[in-house]
Motif scaffolding. Structure first.
Motif, PDB file in Angstrom:
ATOM      1  N   UNK A 123      -2.981 -10.754   3.334  1.00 54.77           N
ATOM      2  CA  UNK A 123      -2.882 -11.217   4.725  1.00 54.77           C
ATOM      3  C   UNK A 123      -1.415 -11.395   5.119  1.00 54.77           C
ATOM      4  N   UNK A 124      -0.603 -11.899   4.199  1.00 52.85           N
ATOM      5  CA  UNK A 124       0.816 -12.044   4.494  1.00 52.85           C
ATOM      6  C   UNK A 124       1.480 -10.677   4.656  1.00 52.85           C
ATOM      7  N   UNK A 125       1.115  -9.703   3.811  1.00 50.72           N
ATOM      8  CA  UNK A 125       1.675  -8.354   3.933  1.00 50.72           C
ATOM      9  C   UNK A 125       1.288  -7.741   5.284  1.00 50.72           C
ATOM     10  N   UNK A 126       0.059  -7.963   5.727  1.00 50.38           N
ATOM     11  CA  UNK A 126      -0.363  -7.470   7.045  1.00 50.38           C
ATOM     12  C   UNK A 126       0.420  -8.142   8.158  1.00 50.38           C
ATOM     13  N   UNK A 127       0.696  -9.438   7.986  1.00 51.26           N
ATOM     14  CA  UNK A 127       1.488 -10.164   8.990  1.00 51.26           C
ATOM     15  C   UNK A 127       2.905  -9.591   9.068  1.00 51.26           C
ATOM     16  N   UNK A 128       3.523  -9.366   7.921  1.00 50.93           N
ATOM     17  CA  UNK A 128       4.871  -8.806   7.900  1.00 50.93           C
ATOM     18  C   UNK A 128       4.861  -7.410   8.521  1.00 50.93           C
ATOM     19  N   UNK A 129       3.838  -6.619   8.220  1.00 55.98           N
ATOM     20  CA  UNK A 129       3.724  -5.283   8.820  1.00 55.98           C
ATOM     21  C   UNK A 129       3.655  -5.364  10.335  1.00 55.98           C
ATOM     22  N   UNK A 130       2.849  -6.294  10.831  1.00 56.06           N
ATOM     23  CA  UNK A 130       2.714  -6.446  12.289  1.00 56.06           C
ATOM     24  C   UNK A 130       4.020  -6.904  12.923  1.00 56.06           C
ATOM     25  N   UNK A 131       4.732  -7.792  12.268  1.00 60.19           N
ATOM     26  CA  UNK A 131       6.000  -8.279  12.815  1.00 60.19           C
ATOM     27  C   UNK A 131       7.057  -7.165  12.825  1.00 60.19           C
ATOM     28  N   UNK A 132       7.130  -6.403  11.756  1.00 60.98           N
ATOM     29  CA  UNK A 132       8.159  -5.369  11.666  1.00 60.98           C
ATOM     30  C   UNK A 132       7.850  -4.178  12.560  1.00 60.98           C
ATOM     31  N   UNK A 133       6.616  -3.726  12.549  1.00 63.20           N
ATOM     32  CA  UNK A 133       6.275  -2.530  13.317  1.00 63.20           C
ATOM     33  C   UNK A 133       5.847  -2.824  14.743  1.00 63.20           C
ATOM     34  N   UNK A 168       2.596  -0.810  -0.923  1.00 65.30           N
ATOM     35  CA  UNK A 168       2.467  -0.188  -2.239  1.00 65.30           C
ATOM     36  C   UNK A 168       2.803  -1.174  -3.352  1.00 65.30           C
ATOM     37  N   UNK A 169       3.837  -1.963  -3.140  1.00 62.53           N
ATOM     38  CA  UNK A 169       4.206  -2.961  -4.142  1.00 62.53           C
ATOM     39  C   UNK A 169       3.137  -4.023  -4.313  1.00 62.53           C
ATOM     40  N   UNK A 170       2.537  -4.434  -3.212  1.00 63.02           N
ATOM     41  CA  UNK A 170       1.468  -5.431  -3.280  1.00 63.02           C
ATOM     42  C   UNK A 170       0.272  -4.883  -4.047  1.00 63.02           C
ATOM     43  N   UNK A 171      -0.099  -3.642  -3.745  1.00 64.62           N
ATOM     44  CA  UNK A 171      -1.244  -3.017  -4.440  1.00 64.62           C
ATOM     45  C   UNK A 171      -0.943  -2.820  -5.925  1.00 64.62           C
ATOM     46  N   UNK A 172       0.268  -2.375  -6.251  1.00 63.11           N
ATOM     47  CA  UNK A 172       0.632  -2.162  -7.653  1.00 63.11           C
ATOM     48  C   UNK A 172       0.634  -3.484  -8.414  1.00 63.11           C
ATOM     49  N   UNK A 173       1.153  -4.529  -7.795  1.00 66.85           N
ATOM     50  CA  UNK A 173       1.164  -5.841  -8.437  1.00 66.85           C
ATOM     51  C   UNK A 173      -0.260  -6.341  -8.663  1.00 66.85           C
ATOM     52  N   UNK A 174      -1.125  -6.120  -7.686  1.00 64.31           N
ATOM     53  CA  UNK A 174      -2.512  -6.541  -7.832  1.00 64.31           C
ATOM     54  C   UNK A 174      -3.185  -5.800  -8.982  1.00 64.31           C
TER      55      UNK A 174
END
Length: 163
Positions: free
Chosen positions: A152-162, A68-74
């Protein structure tokens, strides 16, 4: 020294500085007792079933906040970029401005929908649309590249955390 509210026959509890020193000692002993792979990990480097890998209290909520933060910043950057692009970049057509506003609105909508699993896929599609809007103006392509890398970085962090 013992605590003031202990009855007879109770085990003495540390107070004050003794309590803080005991907590540090216990934390150090836990760390020293961990295996070479780290506490809570298997030999493959994965967390065993039932153990949170990230250490976050609510990893789903943290990842949703990241998206959400990434989308809002964009959305904010896209809207604020209109005037500098017009001044520095030259001719910005009405279609390009419309595309920027539409993409910013889509970003805001997706920021509110991050609870839904399809929103992450829609965010990826949105990055592709921003790259395609580079056909309207070269600076939109540059913004598309930057935000595609951030996504892409947000997706990477999502994959690592979840996982």
């Amino acid at each position: 020294m013992t605590g003031p509210q202990q009855g007879p026959g109770a085990e003495p509890q540390p107070v004050g500085a003794e309590q803080a020193a005991g907590a540090e000692h216990a934390a150090g002993a836990e760390h020293a007792a961990g295996s070479e792979h780290g506490a809570g990990e298997t030999s493959e480097g994965r967390a065993p079933a039932g153990v949170r890998r990230s250490g976050l209290r609510n990893p789903d909520k943290a990842v949703r906040g990241l998206g959400a933060g990434t989308m809002a910043l964009e959305a904010l950057v896209l809207l604020l970029a209109i005037q500098p692009i017009r001044v520095v970049g030259g001719d910005l057509s009405g279609a390009a401005i419309g595309a920027i506003v539409a993409l910013a609105v889509a970003c805001v909508v997706l920021a509110g929908m991050m609870r839904r699993p399809w929103a992450w896929h829609a965010g990826t599609v949105l990055q592709g649309l921003l790259l395609l809007s580079g056909l309207l103006h070269w600076s939109l392509f540059a913004l598309g590249v930057m935000f595609a890398l951030v996504w892409a970085y947000a997706l990477h962090v999502r994959r690592v955390i979840l996982g």
